[in-house]
Design an enzyme around this catalytic site. Structure first.
Site, PDB file in Angstrom:
ATOM      1  N   CYS A   1     -22.775 -18.138  37.153  1.00 36.43           N
ATOM      2  CA  CYS A   1     -23.598 -17.377  36.207  1.00 36.43           C
ATOM      3  C   CYS A   1     -23.413 -15.897  36.460  1.00 36.43           C
ATOM      4  O   CYS A   1     -23.897 -15.363  37.444  1.00 36.43           O
ATOM      5  CB  CYS A   1     -25.070 -17.754  36.351  1.00 36.43           C
TER       6      CYS A   1
ATOM      7  N   GLU B   1     -23.362 -26.992  33.667  1.00 34.95           N
ATOM      8  CA  GLU B   1     -24.396 -27.103  34.710  1.00 34.95           C
ATOM      9  C   GLU B   1     -24.515 -25.785  35.436  1.00 34.95           C
ATOM     10  O   GLU B   1     -23.519 -25.085  35.643  1.00 34.95           O
ATOM     11  CB  GLU B   1     -24.012 -28.227  35.686  1.00 34.95           C
TER      12      GLU B   1
ATOM     13  N   ARG C   1     -32.788 -31.521  43.961  1.00 35.99           N
ATOM     14  CA  ARG C   1     -31.769 -30.546  43.572  1.00 35.99           C
ATOM     15  C   ARG C   1     -31.899 -30.271  42.081  1.00 35.99           C
ATOM     16  O   ARG C   1     -31.156 -30.823  41.253  1.00 35.99           O
ATOM     17  CB  ARG C   1     -30.370 -31.086  43.905  1.00 35.99           C
TER      18      ARG C   1
ATOM     19  N   ARG D   1     -31.362 -28.717  38.678  1.00 35.16           N
ATOM     20  CA  ARG D   1     -30.293 -27.976  38.032  1.00 35.16           C
ATOM     21  C   ARG D   1     -30.521 -27.951  36.529  1.00 35.16           C
ATOM     22  O   ARG D   1     -31.128 -28.861  35.955  1.00 35.16           O
ATOM     23  CB  ARG D   1     -28.921 -28.616  38.329  1.00 35.16           C
TER      24      ARG D   1
END
Length: 462
Positions: A79, A117, A168, A170
């Site tokens: 990102c 993702e 986790r 995401r």
């Protein structure tokens, strides 16, 4: 003669192949993969028979398109921030970021499905502009995509569906090519919700991960100093429970839980001596005040504990402690992480996200050790025949910490196909994707993944 695969996929920013694991388990065939890190690329090649070493910026730009035709595009993309000064400039605003290169591939190849993702924070308030740019660009290229994030974690998924005791979270961005506007007027919703599909039952790390048997593995033993730190804070936990039980007995009330705010030994001063500078942020003021109040209430016990273990001589980060284990009776019964922010303790019902070798979870109970790299691979849904070659455990932990969870990808793609089934059935490739993902595939990638990896390792080709 080999049969035609149901769909072809490309794997951008491929890492060690978490997306490849899920997509191949659905029957997909990889036609292109790219990964810039040589060590990760080597592991990818060992397991998937394709060397992905390369750079997407060189393979997909204004002058070159080396990414071949495909049906599903998968990318766990970095990102990078987009400039807020260029609002309404479409793809030009993403120029200079890696997302722009992904958009170039999509613009030229128009895959049927896009599966992206990223970290949870991508959909947070600090990245609202970046999020809007991504959604607006995909929509402009003819894709049906929800403007709300799909957030999911493997610990929310039952074991029999590929879930793992691994927290986790995401963000997944899924989109279907719909140039004819078949679903116009029907607002696309996120394909998954951040809620448990398991029910209220807890995970059992030993059997559900599973953990290696006691005494079978100790690749990175706890040092003597690390044990001393944990022993000291373990005693502090026991002291606190004893104090709380005594207080409850005297007052006739229930035993209160241990404090859940961050504990800072350096902030343990009496309330009548507490001095907080005016420029101190509000959040820090709160923690300083709470630590002072706690210390003042139990000063004698705390001073004795500090002196007995020479706590003031601990490194600064080990003089900090985060108790998130609710009613657990002892620190050594918890899952722990040695973090820069302190020693963090959680209940031993699931494991925190893999992040880096320095913060690899420590399991208590009978084991009292860090997770092995094989157990870390299981956390990400990779089978035991997945190989990392002869590289160091440090490299393996790092790659797993950067990877995607196979079960989460499997679930998200299946739910996306289910949501946009009507659009997909309008094309031949879409019908093949629906058949392979919703009808032919087993309930979990675990049912087929070991054999998929074994075949890829031996064939050396897609």
């Amino acid at each position: 003669m080999t049969s035609e695969p149901p769909f072809r996929y490309v794997d951008l920013f491929a890492g060690i192949g978490g997306f490849a694991a899920a997509l191949r388990s659905f029957g997909g065939a990889g036609v292109y993969s790219v990964e810039k890190d040589p060590a990760a690329a080597r592991v990818y090649e060992l397991n998937w028979g394709r060397d992905p070493l390369g750079d997407l910026t060189e393979d997909a730009n204004d002058n070159v398109m080396r990414v071949p035709e495909h049906d599903v595009l998968a990318a766990g993309f970095p990102c990078q921030p987009f400039s807020k000064s260029g609002a309404q400039r479409g793809m030009d605003e993403t120029r200079g970021t890696l997302f722009w290169n992904i958009l170039k591939v999509i613009e030229v190849r128009r895959p049927a499905i896009i599966l992206l993702e990223n970290v949870r924070n991508l959909a947070g308030p600090r990245h609202l502009h970046e999020w809007q740019v991504i959604i607006e660009n995909l929509t402009a290229l003819g894709y049906r995509v929800a403007d709300q994030p799909a957030v999911f974690s493997p610990h929310l998924l039952p074991l029999e569906m590929g879930g793992r005791p691994h927290v986790r979270e995401r963000v997944f961005i899924t989109a279907t090519y719909d140039p004819s506007g078949l679903m116009d007027g029907v607002e696309p919703v996120p394909v998954v919700e951040n809620r448990s599909l398991r029910g209220p039952e807890e995970w059992d790390l030993a059997s559900d991960l599973p953990l290696e048997p006691v005494g079978c593995v100790d690749e990175r033993p706890l040092t003597r100093t690390e044990r001393l730190w944990i022993d000291a804070w373990d005693e502090w936990v026991r002291i606190m429970w004893a104090l709380h039980r005594d207080e409850a007995r005297r007052s006739g009330t229930r035993v209160s839980p241990l404090p859940g705010f961050p504990l800072w030994v350096d902030a343990w001063v009496r309330t009548d001596a507490l001095c907080i500078p005016e420029e101190t942020p509000a959040w820090k003021r709160t923690f300083l005040r709470k630590n002072s109040e706690l210390y003042t209430k139990h000063q004698e016990a705390f001073d004795d504990w500090i002196e007995r273990h020479d706590v003031r001589a601990f490194p600064p980060s080990r003089r900090k402690f985060e108790w998130q284990a609710q009613g657990t009776s002892a620190l050594w019964e918890c899952v722990m992480q040695m973090r820069p922010s302190g020693i963090r303790a959680k209940r031993a019902t699931h494991l925190p996200a893999l992040v880096a070798i320095a913060q690899t979870s420590i399991v208590g109970g009978e084991r009292k050790r860090r997770l092995s790299w094989r157990e870390a691979a299981r956390m990400q849904g990779l089978p035991d025949n997945f190989t990392f070659g002869d590289q160091s455990p440090a490299a393996t932990y790092r790659q797993l910490g950067n990877g995607v969870n196979v079960g989460a990808v499997w679930h998200v793609l299946r739910e996306h196909v289910r949501r946009d089934e009507a659009i997909l059935k309008t094309t031949e490739v879409g019908r093949r994707i629906v058949q392979s993902v919703l009808i032919d595939a087993p309930k979990s990638p675990d049912d087929v993944l070991a054999s998929v990896v074994a075949k890829a390792q031996t064939s050396g080709r897609d």
